[in-house]
Design an enzyme around this catalytic site. Structure first.
Site, PDB file in Angstrom:
ATOM      1  N   GLY A 266       0.816  -1.200   0.000  1.00  0.00           N
ATOM      2  CA  GLY A 266       0.000   0.000   0.000  1.00  0.00           C
ATOM      3  C   GLY A 266       0.853   1.255   0.000  1.00  0.00           C
ATOM      4  O   GLY A 266       1.959   1.286  -0.561  1.00  0.00           O
ATOM      5  N   HIS A 267       0.360   2.294   0.667  1.00  0.00           N
ATOM      6  CA  HIS A 267       1.015   3.600   0.644  1.00  0.00           C
ATOM      7  C   HIS A 267       2.318   3.599   1.438  1.00  0.00           C
ATOM      8  O   HIS A 267       3.311   4.188   1.012  1.00  0.00           O
ATOM      9  CB  HIS A 267       0.050   4.649   1.202  1.00  0.00           C
ATOM     10  CG  HIS A 267       0.513   6.064   1.049  1.00  0.00           C
ATOM     11  ND1 HIS A 267       0.717   6.656  -0.171  1.00  0.00           N
ATOM     12  CD2 HIS A 267       0.804   7.018   1.983  1.00  0.00           C
ATOM     13  CE1 HIS A 267       1.117   7.911   0.001  1.00  0.00           C
ATOM     14  NE2 HIS A 267       1.179   8.149   1.288  1.00  0.00           N
ATOM     15  N   PHE A 268       2.325   2.957   2.591  1.00  0.00           N
ATOM     16  CA  PHE A 268       3.523   2.898   3.423  1.00  0.00           C
ATOM     17  C   PHE A 268       4.235   1.558   3.196  1.00  0.00           C
ATOM     18  O   PHE A 268       4.336   0.718   4.086  1.00  0.00           O
ATOM     19  CB  PHE A 268       3.165   3.104   4.898  1.00  0.00           C
ATOM     20  CG  PHE A 268       2.951   4.547   5.256  1.00  0.00           C
ATOM     21  CD1 PHE A 268       4.025   5.390   5.487  1.00  0.00           C
ATOM     22  CD2 PHE A 268       1.672   5.069   5.340  1.00  0.00           C
ATOM     23  CE1 PHE A 268       3.831   6.728   5.805  1.00  0.00           C
ATOM     24  CE2 PHE A 268       1.464   6.411   5.658  1.00  0.00           C
ATOM     25  CZ  PHE A 268       2.548   7.241   5.898  1.00  0.00           C
TER      26      PHE A 268
END
Length: 294
Positions: A266-268
């Protein structure tokens, strides 16, 4: 002192304390790591240890984040232009004249301002959900761009992005079930502690509003890519619903030699794919930071 030891330091820039993490030999090739929202240099805590045997690593906390100063919103110009100026001044202060940039989220418009303004100083780019193309924006941004046009009408909706469930969501969305247990809960809890400091939500609302002007800078960033062809590694979460994978693939338009990797993350992505990203970065920098480039 072991190269893997991380030092926590502070410099005063324009009267403001700017904190940063530093690891590695100052004589080694430099890599500057720029975090995004709502994080801090804490997001690079593992990567610093992974790479410090070969590189000099510097990871600042932006003003308003982490351990850096947090002046009130009416006492400081919370804009991406100003954050880039502070970061650039910090790098000058600590003597970094040549460096690669690792860009995540907010770190991209900050770092790319520095790169486009001082292209001869930048040896390479690494972007992890560090957007530079309109293709990268997902439906997540609709309310933020609406807020940019009419702050009063959309403030209550945008404020929800500063609450604990939204912060946790940034870490867990797009992450496969078998990787969720790799996400350290203290990471998003620490981010939320930062957001919950008195006055910080007003700072974040101002930066949300100012983000619209980053899009105006995209043509200059893309011209920098075409003119200078910096070696570029893209390590991006395929499941990122904030900056989608189309934003990763768009780098190939102006940087046809870019190495683009879409991870099942995902984003992180560093939280769930830290060792994989460390291997990608080590291999990439080993190929690109040859003696002629330093």
């Amino acid at each position: 002192m072991s190269a893997s030891v991380v030092r926590h330091r502070t410099e005063t820039i324009d009267g403001l304390d700017v904190s940063y993490r530093e690891a590695g030999d100052p004589g080694a090739p430099a890599l500057v790591l720029l975090h995004g929202f709502p994080s801090s240099s804490h997001m690079f805590r593992h990567l610093l240890g992974e790479l410090a045997d070969q590189y000099h690593l510097v990871a600042p906390d932006h003003i308003g984040f982490g351990r850096s100063a947090m002046p009130a919103v009416d006492e400081f110009d919370y804009s991406f232009d100003r954050l880039a100026q502070i970061t650039d001044a910090l790098l000058d202060r600590i003597g970094l004249t040549r460096f690669a940039l690792y860009l995540h989220d907010y770190g991209a418009p900050i770092g790319l301002r520095i790169a486009a303004g001082n292209p001869e100083r930048v040896t390479a780019l690494i972007t992890q959900s560090g957007n530079a193309y309109r293709e990268g924006f997902t439906p997540f941004w609709e309310v933020l761009f609406a807020h940019a046009q009419d702050r009063a009408a959309h403030e209550s909706t945008v404020r929800a992005l500063l609450e604990p469930e939204a912060t946790r969501w940034q870490y867990v969305h797009g992450v496969p079930e078998d990787r969720l247990d790799r996400i350290a809960p203290e990471a998003w809890l620490l981010d939320q502690l930062g957001l919950d400091r008195p006055g910080n939500k007003e700072i974040q609302l101002q930066l949300f509003w100012d983000y619209q002007f980053n899009l105006d800078a995209y043509p200059a960033f893309q011209e920098y890519f075409r003119a200078w062809r910096p070696p570029t590694l893209v390590a991006w979460g395929r499941g990122d619903e904030i900056f989608g994978p189309a934003g990763a693939e768009a780098f190939a338009r102006d940087l046809p030699d870019a190495e683009i990797h879409l991870l099942d993350a995902g984003h992180f992505a560093l939280e769930t794919h830290g060792p994989e990203i460390a291997d990608l970065v080590r291999g990439f920098l080993g190929r690109t930071l040859n003696p002629a480039a330093l």
